[in-house]
Scaffold this active site. Structure first.
Site, PDB file in Angstrom:
ATOM      1  N   LEU A 156      19.161 -22.511  41.846  1.00 44.49           N
ATOM      2  CA  LEU A 156      17.970 -21.516  42.155  1.00 44.49           C
ATOM      3  C   LEU A 156      18.681 -20.015  42.223  1.00 44.49           C
ATOM      4  O   LEU A 156      19.758 -20.435  41.979  1.00 44.49           O
ATOM      5  CB  LEU A 156      17.574 -21.554  43.735  1.00 44.49           C
ATOM      6  CG  LEU A 156      16.967 -22.946  44.285  1.00 44.49           C
ATOM      7  CD1 LEU A 156      16.912 -23.233  45.794  1.00 44.49           C
ATOM      8  CD2 LEU A 156      15.842 -22.799  43.213  1.00 44.49           C
ATOM      9  N   ASP A 157      18.399 -19.413  41.646  1.00 44.65           N
ATOM     10  CA  ASP A 157      18.354 -17.531  41.437  1.00 44.65           C
ATOM     11  C   ASP A 157      19.018 -17.405  43.243  1.00 44.65           C
ATOM     12  O   ASP A 157      18.620 -17.996  43.988  1.00 44.65           O
ATOM     13  CB  ASP A 157      17.794 -16.483  41.470  1.00 44.65           C
ATOM     14  CG  ASP A 157      16.497 -16.610  40.707  1.00 44.65           C
ATOM     15  OD1 ASP A 157      17.112 -17.623  39.155  1.00 44.65           O
ATOM     16  OD2 ASP A 157      15.527 -16.110  39.880  1.00 44.65           O
ATOM     17  N   LYS A 158      20.213 -16.296  42.890  1.00 45.44           N
ATOM     18  CA  LYS A 158      21.544 -16.657  44.025  1.00 45.44           C
ATOM     19  C   LYS A 158      20.201 -15.987  45.434  1.00 45.44           C
ATOM     20  O   LYS A 158      20.508 -16.217  46.218  1.00 45.44           O
ATOM     21  CB  LYS A 158      22.028 -15.479  43.877  1.00 45.44           C
ATOM     22  CG  LYS A 158      22.446 -15.202  44.596  1.00 45.44           C
ATOM     23  CD  LYS A 158      23.790 -14.110  44.528  1.00 45.44           C
ATOM     24  CE  LYS A 158      24.671 -13.201  45.689  1.00 45.44           C
ATOM     25  NZ  LYS A 158      25.003 -12.026  44.684  1.00 45.44           N
ATOM     26  N   THR A 160      16.993 -16.364  45.790  1.00 39.65           N
ATOM     27  CA  THR A 160      15.648 -17.586  46.918  1.00 39.65           C
ATOM     28  C   THR A 160      16.374 -18.871  47.304  1.00 39.65           C
ATOM     29  O   THR A 160      17.005 -18.798  47.005  1.00 39.65           O
ATOM     30  CB  THR A 160      15.827 -18.296  45.412  1.00 39.65           C
ATOM     31  OG1 THR A 160      15.003 -17.609  44.519  1.00 39.65           O
ATOM     32  CG2 THR A 160      14.059 -19.627  45.602  1.00 39.65           C
ATOM     33  N   ARG A 281       9.806 -14.660  38.870  1.00 43.23           N
ATOM     34  CA  ARG A 281       9.080 -13.190  39.401  1.00 43.23           C
ATOM     35  C   ARG A 281       8.859 -12.712  38.067  1.00 43.23           C
ATOM     36  O   ARG A 281       8.516 -11.278  38.261  1.00 43.23           O
ATOM     37  CB  ARG A 281      11.494 -12.883  39.703  1.00 43.23           C
ATOM     38  CG  ARG A 281      11.940 -13.802  40.722  1.00 43.23           C
ATOM     39  CD  ARG A 281      12.880 -13.735  40.811  1.00 43.23           C
ATOM     40  NE  ARG A 281      13.760 -12.175  40.681  1.00 43.23           N
ATOM     41  CZ  ARG A 281      15.257 -12.250  40.590  1.00 43.23           C
ATOM     42  NH1 ARG A 281      15.637 -13.000  40.687  1.00 43.23           N
ATOM     43  NH2 ARG A 281      15.052 -10.702  41.062  1.00 43.23           N
TER      44      ARG A 281
END
Length: 366
Positions: A156-158, A160, A281
């Site tokens: 997961l993105d930082k 998120t 995004r």
């Protein structure tokens, strides 16, 4: 540039019917009394812990003026000219404390083969050149005596938050990787966006690639590749074509619309059919022109459309958090006794619920 009208389909995609391999005895489901009761009721295993605050978040907002390139060329896959574009960007420092206590509170589900965590916003999953604090440094907190060190099953993105899967041995890692590859595992995200799309549900089918968007070549960003739309078809979905062009696809559905005009925002459920970097995004910000609240990386073209737009966005979101939450993961055919899917849900973060209430968005937290 609004690509939404010609590039959206009203129908939803059908996922591959991949299931958990039955070549060997299947994983044992959770053996707690509550879990046994849920299984005996004939329901799919839906495991969700209470939304108690499990980590200490320390935020410090700063306002900084920086040169920002015009993103018009980036929308067209071109190179940007850094011309006197000064916009205000909000930065934050987030310190997520993970220790033995908070690590245990992060656990949503656990059996002998997998662990599901509720990842907080503000901590990276993998280490990198600019990452001093990432989740891979804390995997020993979920290791049991005599067992292998858990491994990350995906990322997961930082910024998120939400469901993150760990595997507890190599065989589980192999089978989960195969399911992800076959797009058998369904991931559902909840997000709050600024703006409401023209169609309340649909599928975004726009290729992506990473481009240098600054004249000096030192700024990269994932951008839409509308020029490659002709190559997007069922046989190429999920593939990367020559030149690094990713055939990305994202389903979305609007769950609630803000009634407090002119603060137009909505709560949306997003299901990425493919899993490319920053896919959700970029598709929302550039494809639907509905950027996620707190997403300063991809909201540039939309925010510059009106002189007062940025102030209106900041009025909606009282926090600088990225409002993107991995709400649910579904693993098909996981449960040994019934063959039903395992459904794991992560409770919404406090800031997400707070923003929803402030904007009159209906959120079902169950």
């Amino acid at each position: 540039m609004n690509y939404s009208a010609p590039l959206l389909l009203r129908s939803r995609c059908v996922h591959h019917q991949a299931v958990w391999s039955k070549a060997r005895p299947l994983f044992r489901e959770e053996t707690s009394p509550n879990q046994r009761q849920r299984n005996s009721a004939g329901s799919s295993a839906s495991v969700e812990k209470s939304s108690k605050k499990h980590s200490k978040f320390d935020f410090k907002n700063k306002k900084l003026v920086r040169n920002k390139p015009n993103d018009k060329a980036a929308d067209e896959g071109g190179v940007l000219d850094k011309s006197n574009m000064n916009i205000r960007k909000r930065f934050r420092k987030t310190d997520v404390e993970i220790n033995e206590v908070t690590a245990e509170k992060m656990v949503l589900y656990k059996d002998r083969d997998i662990i599901a965590l509720n990842k907080p916003s503000g901590i990276a999953v993998h280490s990198g050149p600019k990452m001093k604090n990432d989740l891979s440094h804390y995997l020993h907190y979920w290791q049991e005596s005599g067992h292998e060190l858990p491994e990350l099953a995906h990322r997961l993105d930082k910024d998120t938050s939400g469901v993150l899967l760990l595997t507890r041995h190599t065989d589980a890692a192999r089978r989960l990787a195969q399911l992800f590859k076959e797009r058998g595992i369904v991931k559902k995200y909840w997000t709050i966006t600024f703006g409401v799309p023209d169609h309340l549900e649909g599928v975004i089918q726009i290729p992506l690639s990473t481009r240098n968007i600054a004249a000096n070549g030192n700024m990269t960003r994932v951008v839409l590749r509308v020029d490659k739309m002709a190559a997007h078809n069922p046989s190429t979905v999920g593939k990367t074509l020559p030149g690094g062009v990713a055939m990305a696809e994202t389903e979305y559905s609007v769950l609630s619309v803000c009634s407090l005009a002119p603060k137009r925002c909505c709560l949306m459920e997003v299901t990425p059919v493919t899993g490319f970097k920053h896919q959700i995004r970029v598709h929302l910000a550039d494809g639907l022109t509905c950027p996620i609240l707190g997403d300063h990386k991809f909201a540039g073209p939309v925010l510059r459309a009106s002189p007062n737009l940025k102030k209106r966005v900041e009025a909606i979101s009282k926090t600088s958090h990225l409002h993107l939450h991995a709400r649910e993961i579904v693993i098909p055919g996981y449960l040994a006794s019934t063959g039903k899917p395992l459904v794991i849900k992560a409770p919404l973060p406090g800031y997400f619920i707070k923003t929803s209430k402030e904007q009159g968005l209906h959120v079902n937290v169950s």
